[in-house]
Design an enzyme around this catalytic site. Structure first.
Site, PDB file in Angstrom:
ATOM      1  N   HIS A 269     -45.147  -8.236 121.058  1.00 41.98           N
ATOM      2  CA  HIS A 269     -43.790  -8.280 120.480  1.00 41.98           C
ATOM      3  C   HIS A 269     -42.756  -8.650 121.564  1.00 41.98           C
ATOM      4  O   HIS A 269     -42.248  -9.741 121.541  1.00 41.98           O
ATOM      5  CB  HIS A 269     -43.376  -6.984 119.766  1.00 41.98           C
ATOM      6  N   ASP A 320     -51.297  -9.114 113.517  1.00 44.40           N
ATOM      7  CA  ASP A 320     -50.835  -7.724 113.573  1.00 44.40           C
ATOM      8  C   ASP A 320     -51.143  -6.918 112.306  1.00 44.40           C
ATOM      9  O   ASP A 320     -52.242  -6.420 112.146  1.00 44.40           O
ATOM     10  CB  ASP A 320     -49.332  -7.732 113.896  1.00 44.40           C
TER      11      ASP A 320
HETATM   12 ZN    ZN Z   1     -49.583  -3.988 116.631  1.00 45.70          ZN
END
Ligand code: ZN
Length: 448
Positions: A269, A320
């Site tokens: 991220h 994810d």
């Molecule tokens: Zn993750």
């Protein structure tokens, strides 16, 4: 077994080439012949591109895709989503985990991903006690990788605290939690699992700065050796604020100041960075693990991609939470978020160049580095080949074909070879029927 693929056009490390024969032997690319006529027995395709690594997956979360899109009684956020995710995690059996992971991995291959970085943190039984085989659930995701043919970089996760300052884990985190001794045993068992997988790789994943203390992080870096180190960081503003309150530093800055962040690292991220953090991370050699579709779904924020790329930063793509497994969709979302933020177009393209080509190349190189493998249609690299089919409005051997795939229509994944083995035909995984039956049974059990 040798497979030879003839492509009318192929994207090689030297650029587009026409009439390319790719010979795959012993699971790697043996030779690349350019300007060659197809031979009898060749697999023939229109356009061949390298498989792309998917550097960030929590396979079990595929079971909740599409099930968290209704508003709750209070304002929804990442944190309310996490409550639903924990609820799911607490109910899954080993059979459920394997069935759901196999479905996720089949969908990844169909999307053009040929390797997965499994950030694996669901370790223990439903009551929080370790299974008799400490790596029971890691074995299940590895079995799903073997069944589907996707390459596996297993990233066992160390998770010890619920928040900064070493806060004890919450009861609903009980399936994730290890102390150092338990984690050492888990890592050793995972080493054995990965060794038994063709092309398997092993790394280490401190979950986040919330879940791991500074001492524990240093310990884990020692365990990683030369292997990959993946960590979630700066996904949420609340996490940045908590880190500032606990340490006086922002999360990415803290990590750069307190850990030996280098090319082994993948910062997943890294959404919320100031200009200095962005530049420092780019210069560190680490890979930013971007998950644009999940980050949009969870309302995380927008990664500062233009400044990061301008400073030479590397990135790869992860799916994810698997709310939707798509490769062109991730790359499109990455670019579109930049366009919406900057009110500009073709933000990630080099001057005069194609955006699709720029983001696909970057995701291939960054993803491979983060997952400890080689990438690209070149001798010695894994024979991970994606055949794209469809209408070409221009020449095949040009970036416009990729732009059509990523931003428009008319181009789709036709076949995929993972380490030389045909795993997707006509856009569908070759074992999809069996995988779907098991997945449907698991989903029925989880709903009951
Ligand atoms: Zn993750």
């Amino acid at each position: 077994m040798t497979t030879t693929i003839h492509a009318r056009a192929a994207l090689t490390p030297e650029g587009w080439r026409e009439d390319v024969r790719i010979t795959c032997a012993a699971r790697v690319v043996g030779s690349i012949e350019v300007g060659a006529a197809p031979q009898p027995g060749d697999e023939r395709c229109v356009v061949a591109v390298p498989g792309t690594p998917n550097l960030h997956s929590h396979a079990f979360q595929r079971a909740m895709a599409g099930r968290a899109q209704a508003a709750g009684a209070t304002a929804d956020s990442f944190w309310t989503w996490r409550v639903a995710m924990y609820d799911l995690a607490l109910r899954m059996t080993p059979d459920d985990v394997e069935a759901v992971a196999a479905r996720a991995y089949a969908e990844m291959l169909e999307a053009g991903y040929t390797r997965v970085g499994e950030f694996h943190y669901l370790h223990h039984d439903r009551d929080g006690r370790a299974y008799a085989d400490i790596a029971e659930l890691a074995a299940r995701v590895c079995a799903a990788s073997a069944q589907t043919g996707i390459g596996m970089t297993l990233l066992p996760v160390f998770y010890a605290h619920s928040d900064f300052g070493g806060a004890p884990p919450a009861p609903e985190q009980r399936r994730f939690v290890c102390d150092r001794d338990l984690f050492a045993a888990l890592l050793e068992a995972c080493r054995g699992l990965v060794r038994a997988l063709e092309g398997g790789r092993l790394g280490v994943a401190p979950h986040s700065l919330r879940a791991v203390s500074a001492d524990e992080l240093a310990h884990l870096v020692g365990l990683a050796g030369e292997g990959p180190i993946h960590i979630h960081v700066a996904e949420q503003v609340r996490e940045v604020e908590a880190c500032l309150a606990a340490t006086g530093a922002r999360p990415v800055a803290w990590l750069l100041d307190n850990a030996p962040v280098d090319a082994r690292w993948c910062l997943v991220h890294a959404t919320h960075m100031d200009a200095q953090e962005t530049e420092r991370l780019a210069r560190s050699g680490a890979v930013a693990g971007l998950c644009p579709v999940t980050e949009a779904d969870l309302g995380d924020g927008v990664f500062p991609a233009r400044a990061y790329r301008a400073a030479g930063g590397r990135f790869g793509i992860g799916t994810d939470s698997h709310v939707r497994i798509t490769l062109p969709g991730e790359l499109r979302q990455l670019e579109y978020a930049q366009r919406l933020t900057e009110r500009a177009r073709n933000v990630l393209a080099p001057p005069g160049g194609s955006t699709g080509r720029a983001v696909l190349d970057a995701a291939g190189a960054g993803g491979a580095a983060a997952l400890d493998v080689r990438n690209g249609l070149a001798p010695g690299a894994p024979a991970d080949v994606v055949a794209l089919g469809g209408e070409a409005t221009g020449r095949l051997a040009e970036d416009g074909f990729l732009d059509a795939w990523i931003f428009a229509r008319g181009v789709a994944v036709d076949r995929v070879w993972a380490r030389g083995r045909l795993v997707v035909r006509d856009g569908r995984h070759v074992a999809r029927d069996v995988i779907d039956r098991r997945f449907a049974a698991a989903m029925r059990a989880l709903a009951g």
